[in-house]
Scaffold this motif. Sequence first.
Motif, short mmCIF file in Angstrom:
data_model
loop_
_atom_site.label_atom_id
_atom_site.label_comp_id
_atom_site.label_asym_id
_atom_site.label_seq_id
_atom_site.Cartn_x
_atom_site.Cartn_y
_atom_site.Cartn_z
N SER A 164 5.57 -22.78 -68.39
CA SER A 164 4.84 -21.70 -67.73
C SER A 164 3.38 -21.83 -68.10
CB SER A 164 5.38 -20.34 -68.18
OG SER A 164 4.53 -19.29 -67.73
N ASP A 165 2.50 -21.61 -67.14
CA ASP A 165 1.08 -21.64 -67.43
C ASP A 165 0.68 -20.48 -68.35
OD1 ASP A 165 0.93 -23.82 -65.81
OD2 ASP A 165 -0.20 -22.87 -64.21
N GLN A 166 1.46 -19.39 -68.33
CA GLN A 166 1.11 -18.23 -69.13
C GLN A 166 2.16 -17.99 -70.22
OE1 GLN A 166 -1.85 -16.76 -68.60
NE2 GLN A 166 -2.24 -18.17 -66.92
N ASN A 167 3.24 -17.27 -69.95
CA ASN A 167 4.19 -16.83 -70.97
C ASN A 167 5.62 -17.25 -70.65
OD1 ASN A 167 2.11 -15.32 -72.36
ND2 ASN A 167 2.31 -13.75 -70.78
N GLY A 168 6.34 -17.62 -71.73
CA GLY A 168 7.77 -17.89 -71.57
C GLY A 168 8.07 -19.20 -70.87
N GLY A 169 7.87 -20.30 -71.59
CA GLY A 169 8.16 -21.59 -70.98
C GLY A 169 9.60 -21.74 -70.55
N GLY A 170 10.53 -21.29 -71.43
CA GLY A 170 11.95 -21.34 -71.08
C GLY A 170 12.41 -20.13 -70.31
N THR A 171 12.17 -18.93 -70.89
CA THR A 171 12.67 -17.71 -70.26
C THR A 171 11.70 -16.56 -70.42
OG1 THR A 171 13.79 -16.81 -72.23
CG2 THR A 171 15.03 -18.38 -70.87
N TRP A 172 11.85 -15.59 -69.54
CA TRP A 172 11.19 -14.29 -69.66
C TRP A 172 12.19 -13.22 -69.25
CZ3 TRP A 172 9.87 -11.14 -65.24
CH2 TRP A 172 9.28 -9.93 -65.60
N ASN A 173 12.29 -12.17 -70.10
CA ASN A 173 13.10 -11.00 -69.76
C ASN A 173 14.54 -11.38 -69.45
OD1 ASN A 173 13.62 -8.27 -69.25
ND2 ASN A 173 13.11 -8.47 -67.08
N CYS A 174 15.13 -12.21 -70.29
CA CYS A 174 16.50 -12.68 -70.08
C CYS A 174 17.42 -12.26 -71.23
CB CYS A 174 16.54 -14.20 -69.96
SG CYS A 174 15.80 -14.84 -68.44
N GLN A 175 18.72 -12.19 -70.95
CA GLN A 175 19.77 -12.01 -71.94
C GLN A 175 20.45 -13.37 -72.11
OE1 GLN A 175 20.37 -8.93 -73.46
NE2 GLN A 175 18.60 -8.17 -72.32
N ALA A 186 4.66 -23.20 -73.08
CA ALA A 186 3.86 -22.19 -72.37
C ALA A 186 2.63 -21.90 -73.19
CB ALA A 186 4.67 -20.91 -72.17
N SER A 187 1.69 -21.19 -72.60
CA SER A 187 0.53 -20.77 -73.36
C SER A 187 0.95 -19.88 -74.53
CB SER A 187 -0.44 -20.02 -72.45
OG SER A 187 -1.56 -19.56 -73.18
N ASN A 204 11.95 -27.66 -80.81
CA ASN A 204 10.82 -28.45 -80.29
C ASN A 204 10.13 -27.78 -79.09
OD1 ASN A 204 11.35 -30.36 -82.25
ND2 ASN A 204 12.53 -31.67 -80.87
N ASN A 205 10.09 -26.46 -79.08
CA ASN A 205 9.32 -25.76 -78.06
C ASN A 205 7.88 -25.58 -78.52
OD1 ASN A 205 11.66 -24.96 -76.21
ND2 ASN A 205 12.35 -24.15 -78.18
N TYR A 206 6.97 -25.37 -77.57
CA TYR A 206 5.55 -25.32 -77.90
C TYR A 206 4.88 -24.11 -77.26
CZ TYR A 206 0.58 -26.53 -78.02
OH TYR A 206 -0.77 -26.51 -78.22
N GLY A 207 4.20 -23.31 -78.08
CA GLY A 207 3.37 -22.22 -77.59
C GLY A 207 1.91 -22.53 -77.84
N GLY A 208 1.13 -22.63 -76.79
CA GLY A 208 -0.25 -23.06 -76.94
C GLY A 208 -1.08 -22.14 -77.82
N SER A 209 -0.87 -20.82 -77.70
CA SER A 209 -1.62 -19.90 -78.53
C SER A 209 -0.76 -19.26 -79.60
CB SER A 209 -2.25 -18.80 -77.66
OG SER A 209 -1.25 -18.06 -76.98
N MET A 210 0.49 -18.89 -79.30
CA MET A 210 1.35 -18.25 -80.30
C MET A 210 2.81 -18.34 -79.86
SD MET A 210 0.73 -14.17 -79.53
CE MET A 210 -1.06 -14.32 -79.70
N GLY A 211 3.69 -18.24 -80.87
CA GLY A 211 5.12 -18.20 -80.58
C GLY A 211 5.65 -19.50 -80.02
N GLY A 212 5.66 -20.54 -80.87
CA GLY A 212 6.20 -21.80 -80.38
C GLY A 212 7.63 -21.68 -79.91
N GLY A 213 8.47 -21.01 -80.72
CA GLY A 213 9.86 -20.81 -80.32
C GLY A 213 10.06 -19.56 -79.50
#
Length: 255
Positions: A164-175, A186-187, A204-213
């Motif tokens: 994701s260019d912004q938030n949640g490379g894998g998921t957002w708002n999911c169970q 994601a950023s 091995n997830n990456y957060g550009g600014s915060m929250g790699g996992g």
Amino acid sequence: AVRAGVDAAGCSDVGGVSNGVYATGGGRAVGGTRTNRVSIDRAVTVRSVNGPAETLIVGGEMRCAYVTNGAVLSGFTLTNGTTASISSCSYTDIPNNRGGGAYCETNAVLTNCVLTGNWACYAGGGANGGTLNDCELIANGCWMLGGGASASVLNRCRLQENHSDQNGGGTWNCQITDCELIDNQASAGGGAYASTLNGCLLENNYGGSMGGGALQCMLSRCHMTGNLSRLEGGGAIACTLYNCLLDGNRAETIG
């Protein structure tokens, strides 16, 4: 061929779809004005004969599939689907700005499907909504929220190399239960953002600014390893963790 099977099916029928690449035809708009290659607009089960390796729905200039409440899509690869472009993306136009691979109503189900190479202008590059069981979401993307999936329930799925260019490379708002989130980025919130995870691997997830996992998530019995953030919270930040294992995570600035 897939659309014809849905049109011919009764409410309790199971459609068996033969091997093939379904990349033409369809084009029906359901659940908004966005066109779908396949629109399952009644509560039927549409199942491939030989699984996702042999049966592909290709979106091209449209979303791959729309799946209504009570319907099941099983054993397909959904690839190269897309929503509206960024230039015409409206935040409030939910049916048209989410779910490049699949837009699922709340009680729709995808099972044994592969969603790969799809894109959404706002949220859910691979899928938006519904329940996904035993699926793979690989190399999907979005501009804003949830490169792999948004607003979905995910069970025993693998989410890998989504972005994701912004938030949640894998998921957002999911169970999310018993899933693997690997190499997503994601950023912020490379693996997961604003989601609830139980018994998951985040690796091995990456957060550009915060929250790699993970960012702003609730995690229980999860293993977080090898995640990276450029600034802070290599494994997790602004999260609640219960009985989790964290090892080998790194933030280049803090945490």
